[in-house]
Design a protein around this motif. Structure first.
Motif, PDB file in Angstrom:
ATOM      1  N   TYR A  15       0.854  -1.184   0.000  1.00 21.44           N
ATOM      2  CA  TYR A  15       0.000   0.000   0.000  1.00 21.44           C
ATOM      3  C   TYR A  15       0.891   1.236   0.000  1.00 21.44           C
ATOM      4  O   TYR A  15       1.824   1.343   0.802  1.00 21.44           O
ATOM      5  N   ASP A  65       2.541   5.008   0.430  1.00 19.18           N
ATOM      6  CA  ASP A  65       2.518   6.015   1.485  1.00 19.18           C
ATOM      7  C   ASP A  65       2.209   7.391   0.903  1.00 19.18           C
ATOM      8  O   ASP A  65       2.432   8.403   1.540  1.00 19.18           O
ATOM      9  N   TRP A  66       1.672   7.414  -0.318  1.00 17.90           N
ATOM     10  CA  TRP A  66       1.201   8.634  -0.962  1.00 17.90           C
ATOM     11  C   TRP A  66      -0.240   8.407  -1.399  1.00 17.90           C
ATOM     12  O   TRP A  66      -0.730   7.280  -1.384  1.00 17.90           O
ATOM     13  N   ARG A  67      -0.900   9.483  -1.801  1.00 23.65           N
ATOM     14  CA  ARG A  67      -2.238   9.360  -2.357  1.00 23.65           C
ATOM     15  C   ARG A  67      -2.233   9.645  -3.857  1.00 23.65           C
ATOM     16  O   ARG A  67      -3.065   9.112  -4.588  1.00 23.65           O
ATOM     17  N   HIS A 105      -8.439  13.181  -5.087  1.00 23.11           N
ATOM     18  CA  HIS A 105      -7.887  11.890  -4.671  1.00 23.11           C
ATOM     19  C   HIS A 105      -7.278  11.961  -3.274  1.00 23.11           C
ATOM     20  O   HIS A 105      -7.369  10.999  -2.511  1.00 23.11           O
ATOM     21  N   VAL A 106      -6.686  13.093  -2.936  1.00 25.36           N
ATOM     22  CA  VAL A 106      -6.166  13.254  -1.583  1.00 25.36           C
ATOM     23  C   VAL A 106      -7.321  13.308  -0.590  1.00 25.36           C
ATOM     24  O   VAL A 106      -7.317  12.637   0.455  1.00 25.36           O
ATOM     25  N   ASP A 129      -9.048   9.959  -0.162  1.00 27.36           N
ATOM     26  CA  ASP A 129      -8.140   8.883   0.244  1.00 27.36           C
ATOM     27  C   ASP A 129      -8.169   7.721  -0.757  1.00 27.36           C
ATOM     28  O   ASP A 129      -8.264   6.557  -0.386  1.00 27.36           O
ATOM     29  N   THR A 130      -8.096   8.069  -2.043  1.00 29.67           N
ATOM     30  CA  THR A 130      -8.097   7.064  -3.105  1.00 29.67           C
ATOM     31  C   THR A 130      -6.813   7.207  -3.922  1.00 29.67           C
ATOM     32  O   THR A 130      -6.722   8.085  -4.775  1.00 29.67           O
ATOM     33  N   PRO A 131      -5.820   6.375  -3.661  1.00 29.56           N
ATOM     34  CA  PRO A 131      -4.526   6.493  -4.347  1.00 29.56           C
ATOM     35  C   PRO A 131      -4.652   6.318  -5.857  1.00 29.56           C
ATOM     36  O   PRO A 131      -5.472   5.528  -6.353  1.00 29.56           O
ATOM     37  N   PRO A 176       1.259  13.977   0.788  1.00 31.60           N
ATOM     38  CA  PRO A 176       0.457  12.932   0.146  1.00 31.60           C
ATOM     39  C   PRO A 176       0.589  12.894  -1.369  1.00 31.60           C
ATOM     40  O   PRO A 176       0.158  11.932  -2.005  1.00 31.60           O
TER      41      PRO A 176
END
Length: 206
Positions: free
Chosen positions: A10, A12-14, A102-103, A106-108, A126
């Protein structure tokens, strides 16, 4: 370890931005990273097409420029680059809105395209970014020939790409955004990951 052997991690950025001029390998590495992280890819070209569909040239003249002035693509490379910069600046609010969405939700996602500017990135936040730059015009010409053999050598386009890429790379370095050479292709995805993943950098420095 290559991308197919790694356990999906997963991010660590968005938003992971893969920027740079045309012909640098952005699309290929963006798709590789998207598969690695299990996230979708958003292409800036799709944002452009959406804006062209719902606006008129008088609303966004810079975004419509290449359609309203197709002959301009044959101008001196320096003039074409100036127009590309103007398009990128006109698109910035739309791209920033997609990034913020997207930030906020919370959807990368991996975002790639020629018209992304480094200014929307805050190192360590992010939104991460890397800009690809190849300064060898012959290599960029070869890239186009491999991708579009029916078009023959596109030397004017390669010259434009290198000049625009230099400008983007300068902007990226000023914003403390990493600039990565596309070559060697074989480990490009790993180098992009190392340049943008805080955890990967921490492991490499330990």
């Amino acid at each position: 370890m290559n991308g197919s052997d790694e356990v999906r991690e997963y991010p660590d950025w968005r938003v992971l931005v893969v920027g740079g001029a045309s012909g640098m390998g952005k699309t290929g590495v963006a798709r590789t990273l998207a598969r690695r992280y299990g996230v979708p890819v958003v292409e800036v070209d799709d944002i452009v097409e959406a804006l062209l569909a719902v606006t008129l040239p008088e609303h966004l003249p810079a975004v419509h420029f290449w359609r309203t002035h197709p002959e301009a693509a044959r101008q001196a490379p320096e003039s074409v680059v100036e127009r590309q910069i103007a398009v990128a600046e006109a698109l910035a609010p739309a791209i920033e809105a997609v990034v913020a969405n997207h930030v906020g939700t919370d959807t990368p996602v991996v975002l790639e395209g020629d018209y992304v500017l480094p200014g929307l990135v805050r190192p360590g936040g992010p939104v991460r970014a890397v800009f690809l730059h190849e300064d060898d015009e012959e290599q960029v010409t070869a890239n186009y020939l491999h991708r579009e053999p029916e078009a023959g050598p596109q030397r004017h386009r390669a010259r434009v790409s290198v000049l625009y890429g230099r400008w983007l790379a300068e902007q990226a370095r000023t914003a403390a955004v990493p600039v990565v050479s596309p070559r060697p292709w074989e480990n490009l995805a790993d180098r992009v990951r190392s340049a943008t993943d805080v955890r990967a950098r921490a492991r490499s420095e330990s």
